[in-house]
Design a protein around this motif. Structure first.
Motif, PDB file in Angstrom:
ATOM      1  N   HIS A  76     -12.545   0.865  11.250  1.00 39.55           N
ATOM      2  CA  HIS A  76     -12.767   1.999  10.380  1.00 39.55           C
ATOM      3  C   HIS A  76     -11.737   2.213   9.331  1.00 39.55           C
ATOM      4  N   ILE A  77     -10.505   2.921  10.632  1.00 41.43           N
ATOM      5  CA  ILE A  77      -9.022   2.461   9.682  1.00 41.43           C
ATOM      6  C   ILE A  77      -8.397   2.069   8.882  1.00 41.43           C
ATOM      7  N   ILE A  78      -9.020   0.936   8.572  1.00 43.04           N
ATOM      8  CA  ILE A  78      -8.051  -0.873   7.803  1.00 43.04           C
ATOM      9  C   ILE A  78      -8.864  -0.505   6.805  1.00 43.04           C
ATOM     10  N   SER A  79     -10.125  -0.606   7.057  1.00 40.89           N
ATOM     11  CA  SER A  79     -11.867  -0.332   5.968  1.00 40.89           C
ATOM     12  C   SER A  79     -11.269   1.233   5.035  1.00 40.89           C
ATOM     13  N   LEU A  80     -10.453   2.187   5.339  1.00 41.27           N
ATOM     14  CA  LEU A  80     -10.669   3.623   5.043  1.00 41.27           C
ATOM     15  C   LEU A  80     -11.927   3.764   5.093  1.00 41.27           C
ATOM     16  N   GLU A  81     -12.538   3.817   5.985  1.00 34.81           N
ATOM     17  CA  GLU A  81     -14.100   3.765   5.717  1.00 34.81           C
ATOM     18  C   GLU A  81     -14.276   5.988   5.938  1.00 34.81           C
ATOM     19  N   PRO A  82     -13.712   6.265   6.299  1.00 31.27           N
ATOM     20  CA  PRO A  82     -13.857   8.334   5.395  1.00 31.27           C
ATOM     21  C   PRO A  82     -14.220   8.271   4.376  1.00 31.27           C
ATOM     22  N   ALA A  83     -13.344   7.778   3.522  1.00 31.72           N
ATOM     23  CA  ALA A  83     -13.510   7.725   1.847  1.00 31.72           C
ATOM     24  C   ALA A  83     -14.339   7.093   1.770  1.00 31.72           C
ATOM     25  N   ARG A  84     -15.230   6.097   1.879  1.00 29.53           N
ATOM     26  CA  ARG A  84     -16.076   4.531   1.480  1.00 29.53           C
ATOM     27  C   ARG A  84     -16.979   5.638   2.047  1.00 29.53           C
ATOM     28  N   LEU A  85     -17.243   5.803   3.184  1.00 33.78           N
ATOM     29  CA  LEU A  85     -18.351   7.100   3.073  1.00 33.78           C
ATOM     30  C   LEU A  85     -18.725   7.831   1.707  1.00 33.78           C
TER      31      LEU A  85
END
Length: 222
Positions: free
Chosen positions: A167-176
């Protein structure tokens, strides 16, 4: 992971198209308002002087429907911005509260984060709740509660940390946040299904990293 990234790219492209459409609607509504104002002024001038000044083009019913749809998109855009802003505000309050419970990493956790090379990206908090999550829009970090560290054996702890690392690698918080924004337009056919599918693939991508491409599943199952 490739499917997850591909789905997010599709969603991002849809978002860009929506924004361009809304900008186009705003410009058309702006022109319509001033056109209608011009027609009103011409009408008043005709009555005042008895002249026959040519008015602007009349607006058809189709134009009305077009403008109504434009207004709907603009209102939805404002709602989407409000939802995202409120979400950011709530997240900051939550993170601020969690940071009050920070503690120095236990030896057990520090050893695993050193092995994974994520020591600076993991923070341990004192909590009786089994909590682990990824936060941060630009440089994401992982919060993990002392309860999780105590409950899991080293292999299981490494697995959940790897899951959150994806989730860090994919920048998941920003994606969400982007997903939340786009999902406000779920009345448009296909968007709700696409965002739902992305969320599923995002978790599968995290599990893929945590299980070495689904070859070691026992620790994740545990």
């Amino acid at each position: 992971r490739a499917k997850s990234n591909f789905l997010f790219t599709q969603i991002a492209i849809i978002g860009i198209i929506l924004l361009l459409l809304i900008i186009g609607f705003i410009l058309n509504i702006y022109n319509f308002i001033f056109s209608a104002t011009g027609e009103f002024i011409v009408s008043r001038a005709n009555k005042a002087c008895g002249c026959n000044i040519a008015a602007a083009e009349s607006h058809s019913a189709l134009t009305g429907v077009f403008l109504l749809f434009g207004f709907s998109l603009i209102i939805t855009l404002l709602i989407a911005i409000g939802r995202v802003t409120f979400s950011i505000f709530k997240t900051r309050l939550f993170i601020t509260a969690q940071k009050k419970n920070l503690l120095k990493k236990t030896i057990k956790l520090a050893k695993i984060t050193d092995q994974l090379g994520i020591t600076g990206q993991v923070e341990e908090i004192i909590s009786i709740d089994p909590t682990i999550f990824c936060y941060g829009f630009i440089k994401p970090k992982i919060f993990i509660s002392s309860n999780v560290v105590n409950l899991l054996n080293p292999a299981e702890l490494q697995t959940v940390l790897l899951h959150e690392t994806q989730h860090i690698i994919s920048l998941e918080p920003a994606r969400l946040l982007i997903i939340q924004f786009i999902n406000t337009f779920r009345f448009i056919p296909g968007i709700k299904n696409l965002t739902k599918k992305y969320l599923s693939f995002s978790e599968l991508a995290a599990d893929e990293l945590a299980t070495n491409n689904f070859t070691v599943k026992s620790d994740l199952a545990g």
